[in-house]
Design a protein around this motif. Structure first.
Motif, PDB file in Angstrom:
ATOM      1  N   GLY A 246     -73.091  21.821   0.675  1.00 13.26           N
ATOM      2  CA  GLY A 246     -72.015  22.136   1.604  1.00 13.26           C
ATOM      3  C   GLY A 246     -71.968  23.583   2.050  1.00 13.26           C
ATOM      4  O   GLY A 246     -71.462  23.876   3.137  1.00 13.26           O
ATOM      5  N   SER A 247     -72.495  24.472   1.246  1.00 16.70           N
ATOM      6  CA  SER A 247     -72.422  25.893   1.596  1.00 16.70           C
ATOM      7  C   SER A 247     -73.693  26.428   2.231  1.00 16.70           C
ATOM      8  O   SER A 247     -73.635  27.367   3.037  1.00 16.70           O
ATOM      9  CB  SER A 247     -72.108  26.725   0.337  1.00 16.70           C
ATOM     10  OG  SER A 247     -73.120  26.528  -0.649  1.00 16.70           O
ATOM     11  N   LEU A 248     -74.843  25.829   1.925  1.00 16.56           N
ATOM     12  CA  LEU A 248     -76.114  26.375   2.402  1.00 16.56           C
ATOM     13  C   LEU A 248     -76.762  25.547   3.505  1.00 16.56           C
ATOM     14  O   LEU A 248     -77.460  26.113   4.355  1.00 16.56           O
ATOM     15  CB  LEU A 248     -77.101  26.494   1.228  1.00 16.56           C
ATOM     16  CG  LEU A 248     -76.658  27.377   0.048  1.00 16.56           C
ATOM     17  CD1 LEU A 248     -77.711  27.346  -1.047  1.00 16.56           C
ATOM     18  CD2 LEU A 248     -76.402  28.797   0.499  1.00 16.56           C
ATOM     19  N   VAL A 249     -76.549  24.243   3.510  1.00 17.52           N
ATOM     20  CA  VAL A 249     -77.291  23.366   4.422  1.00 17.52           C
ATOM     21  C   VAL A 249     -76.424  22.853   5.564  1.00 17.52           C
ATOM     22  O   VAL A 249     -76.760  23.032   6.745  1.00 17.52           O
ATOM     23  CB  VAL A 249     -77.907  22.182   3.642  1.00 17.52           C
ATOM     24  CG1 VAL A 249     -78.667  21.258   4.585  1.00 17.52           C
ATOM     25  CG2 VAL A 249     -78.816  22.686   2.538  1.00 17.52           C
ATOM     26  N   LEU A 250     -75.335  22.218   5.243  1.00 16.23           N
ATOM     27  CA  LEU A 250     -74.534  21.524   6.256  1.00 16.23           C
ATOM     28  C   LEU A 250     -73.983  22.433   7.360  1.00 16.23           C
ATOM     29  O   LEU A 250     -74.003  22.037   8.528  1.00 16.23           O
ATOM     30  CB  LEU A 250     -73.378  20.772   5.578  1.00 16.23           C
ATOM     31  CG  LEU A 250     -73.773  19.632   4.641  1.00 16.23           C
ATOM     32  CD1 LEU A 250     -72.530  18.926   4.124  1.00 16.23           C
ATOM     33  CD2 LEU A 250     -74.699  18.645   5.329  1.00 16.23           C
TER      34      LEU A 250
ATOM     35  N   LEU B 183     -65.974  17.914  11.923  1.00 19.81           N
ATOM     36  CA  LEU B 183     -64.822  18.130  11.033  1.00 19.81           C
ATOM     37  C   LEU B 183     -65.039  17.587   9.616  1.00 19.81           C
ATOM     38  O   LEU B 183     -64.766  18.306   8.639  1.00 19.81           O
ATOM     39  CB  LEU B 183     -63.562  17.520  11.652  1.00 19.81           C
ATOM     40  CG  LEU B 183     -63.010  18.227  12.901  1.00 19.81           C
ATOM     41  CD1 LEU B 183     -61.788  17.475  13.426  1.00 19.81           C
ATOM     42  CD2 LEU B 183     -62.645  19.672  12.584  1.00 19.81           C
ATOM     43  N   PRO B 184     -65.499  16.353   9.422  1.00 23.15           N
ATOM     44  CA  PRO B 184     -65.691  15.870   8.049  1.00 23.15           C
ATOM     45  C   PRO B 184     -66.703  16.687   7.248  1.00 23.15           C
ATOM     46  O   PRO B 184     -66.514  16.905   6.049  1.00 23.15           O
ATOM     47  CB  PRO B 184     -66.170  14.421   8.235  1.00 23.15           C
ATOM     48  CG  PRO B 184     -65.856  14.065   9.621  1.00 23.15           C
ATOM     49  CD  PRO B 184     -65.807  15.314  10.409  1.00 23.15           C
ATOM     50  N   PHE B 185     -67.773  17.134   7.894  1.00 20.68           N
ATOM     51  CA  PHE B 185     -68.769  17.943   7.188  1.00 20.68           C
ATOM     52  C   PHE B 185     -68.182  19.294   6.777  1.00 20.68           C
ATOM     53  O   PHE B 185     -68.443  19.789   5.673  1.00 20.68           O
ATOM     54  CB  PHE B 185     -69.999  18.151   8.079  1.00 20.68           C
ATOM     55  CG  PHE B 185     -70.731  16.888   8.418  1.00 20.68           C
ATOM     56  CD1 PHE B 185     -71.630  16.331   7.530  1.00 20.68           C
ATOM     57  CD2 PHE B 185     -70.509  16.241   9.626  1.00 20.68           C
ATOM     58  CE1 PHE B 185     -72.313  15.158   7.839  1.00 20.68           C
ATOM     59  CE2 PHE B 185     -71.174  15.075   9.953  1.00 20.68           C
ATOM     60  CZ  PHE B 185     -72.074  14.521   9.046  1.00 20.68           C
ATOM     61  N   GLN B 186     -67.385  19.882   7.656  1.00 18.65           N
ATOM     62  CA  GLN B 186     -66.736  21.150   7.333  1.00 18.65           C
ATOM     63  C   GLN B 186     -65.717  20.970   6.210  1.00 18.65           C
ATOM     64  O   GLN B 186     -65.580  21.835   5.340  1.00 18.65           O
ATOM     65  CB  GLN B 186     -66.083  21.726   8.582  1.00 18.65           C
ATOM     66  CG  GLN B 186     -67.075  22.062   9.691  1.00 18.65           C
ATOM     67  CD  GLN B 186     -66.413  22.295  11.028  1.00 18.65           C
ATOM     68  OE1 GLN B 186     -65.202  22.131  11.184  1.00 18.65           O
ATOM     69  NE2 GLN B 186     -67.206  22.684  12.028  1.00 18.65           N
ATOM     70  N   ALA B 187     -65.000  19.842   6.233  1.00 21.66           N
ATOM     71  CA  ALA B 187     -64.040  19.565   5.158  1.00 21.66           C
ATOM     72  C   ALA B 187     -64.748  19.380   3.818  1.00 21.66           C
ATOM     73  O   ALA B 187     -64.256  19.827   2.774  1.00 21.66           O
ATOM     74  CB  ALA B 187     -63.230  18.315   5.510  1.00 21.66           C
ATOM     75  N   PHE B 188     -65.914  18.735   3.838  1.00 20.44           N
ATOM     76  CA  PHE B 188     -66.697  18.577   2.611  1.00 20.44           C
ATOM     77  C   PHE B 188     -67.101  19.941   2.056  1.00 20.44           C
ATOM     78  O   PHE B 188     -67.039  20.182   0.837  1.00 20.44           O
ATOM     79  CB  PHE B 188     -67.928  17.722   2.900  1.00 20.44           C
ATOM     80  CG  PHE B 188     -68.875  17.594   1.740  1.00 20.44           C
ATOM     81  CD1 PHE B 188     -68.659  16.645   0.758  1.00 20.44           C
ATOM     82  CD2 PHE B 188     -69.982  18.426   1.627  1.00 20.44           C
ATOM     83  CE1 PHE B 188     -69.528  16.526  -0.315  1.00 20.44           C
ATOM     84  CE2 PHE B 188     -70.853  18.315   0.560  1.00 20.44           C
ATOM     85  CZ  PHE B 188     -70.627  17.356  -0.414  1.00 20.44           C
TER      86      PHE B 188
END
Length: 242
Positions: free
Chosen positions: A165-169, A122-127
């Motif tokens: 946040g858009s390409l890696v995570l 969840l935190p990574f998606q929120a970032f």
């Protein structure tokens, strides 16, 4: 039919699972992604309070009202504050990837791993969704630092954060999380199967039959040649009789 080895079986199940679960995720993402919107709202109001005035969230939607204003052709030349809209589930597709890997391993404790993985992601998606929304604000001003009231360094950090946040995570974090939660399966099944595949197969060496050594050449002993015969003639002369 040749039996699949553990690596092939895992890859086939994971690929099929990603297709099925992603299709299902599209239908459930407005509700499954709602916690992402909540975390994004709190984060942007705290960390980007200079831009963000209000954040409105709903299933499948997050809208940000900012204090950054522009006057261009899109606003009819009038000064207008920027508002951006996003989908909280846009960068949350990593969870079905993680779940497909988890199910393909087919180990005990899948339920608690799935719940734990969902919470950790969840935190990574929120970032990811937060940096995407803030980048929309930046692009709406045509990268005007005067309107954004930030430094070039801050703008560069936001751009790097958006790319991360858009390409890696969205894809890397679910895979690494699965490796950590299912490390026993990875070590005992996948790694061992991989080691067996890379080991060279033992091929028996052909037996080389060496011919027996040739017999030694026959030695012919010839008698030594005799030298020339030497005849000794003795001549005796008698005196005449009286």
């Amino acid at each position: 039919m040749k039996r699949l080895n553990p690596i092939q079986r895992f890859a086939l199940l994971a690929f099929a699972g990603i297709i099925v679960l992603t299709t299902l995720w599209v239908q459930l993402s407005p509700w499954m992604g709602y916690p992402v919107a909540v975390i994004s709202k709190e984060g942007m109001q705290d960390l980007a309070s200079g831009w963000v005035k209000q954040v409105h969230i709903a299933p499948g939607k997050i809208e940000v009202d900012t204090s950054v204003g522009v006057a261009n052709a899109n606003t009819g030349g009038r000064w207008a504050e920027i508002s951006v809209v996003g989908d909280p589930g846009r960068y949350a597709y990593g969870f079905p990837i993680f779940l497909a890997l988890l199910l393909a391993a087919w180990r005990k404790g899948r339920v608690w791993r799935a719940v734990l993985g969902y919470v950790i992601l969840l935190p990574f998606q929120a970032f990811s969704i937060s940096t995407s929304l803030l980048m929309q604000v930046v692009l709406a001003t045509n990268l005007d630092l005067r309107l954004l009231k930030i430094s070039q360094t801050q703008l560069d950090l936001l751009a790097y954060g958006y790319q991360l946040g858009s390409l890696v995570l969205p894809t890397l974090v679910p895979f690494l999380l699965w490796l950590w939660l299912d490390r026993q399966f990875v070590n005992e099944v996948l790694v061992e199967a991989w080691k067996k595949n890379i080991q060279p197969k033992l091929v028996p060496r052909p037996t080389v039959v060496r011919p027996p050594p040739p017999p030694p050449p026959e030695q012919v002993i010839r008698p030594a040649e005799s030298g020339p015969e030497i005849s000794h003639e003795i001549s005796i002369t008698l005196p005449p009789r009286k």
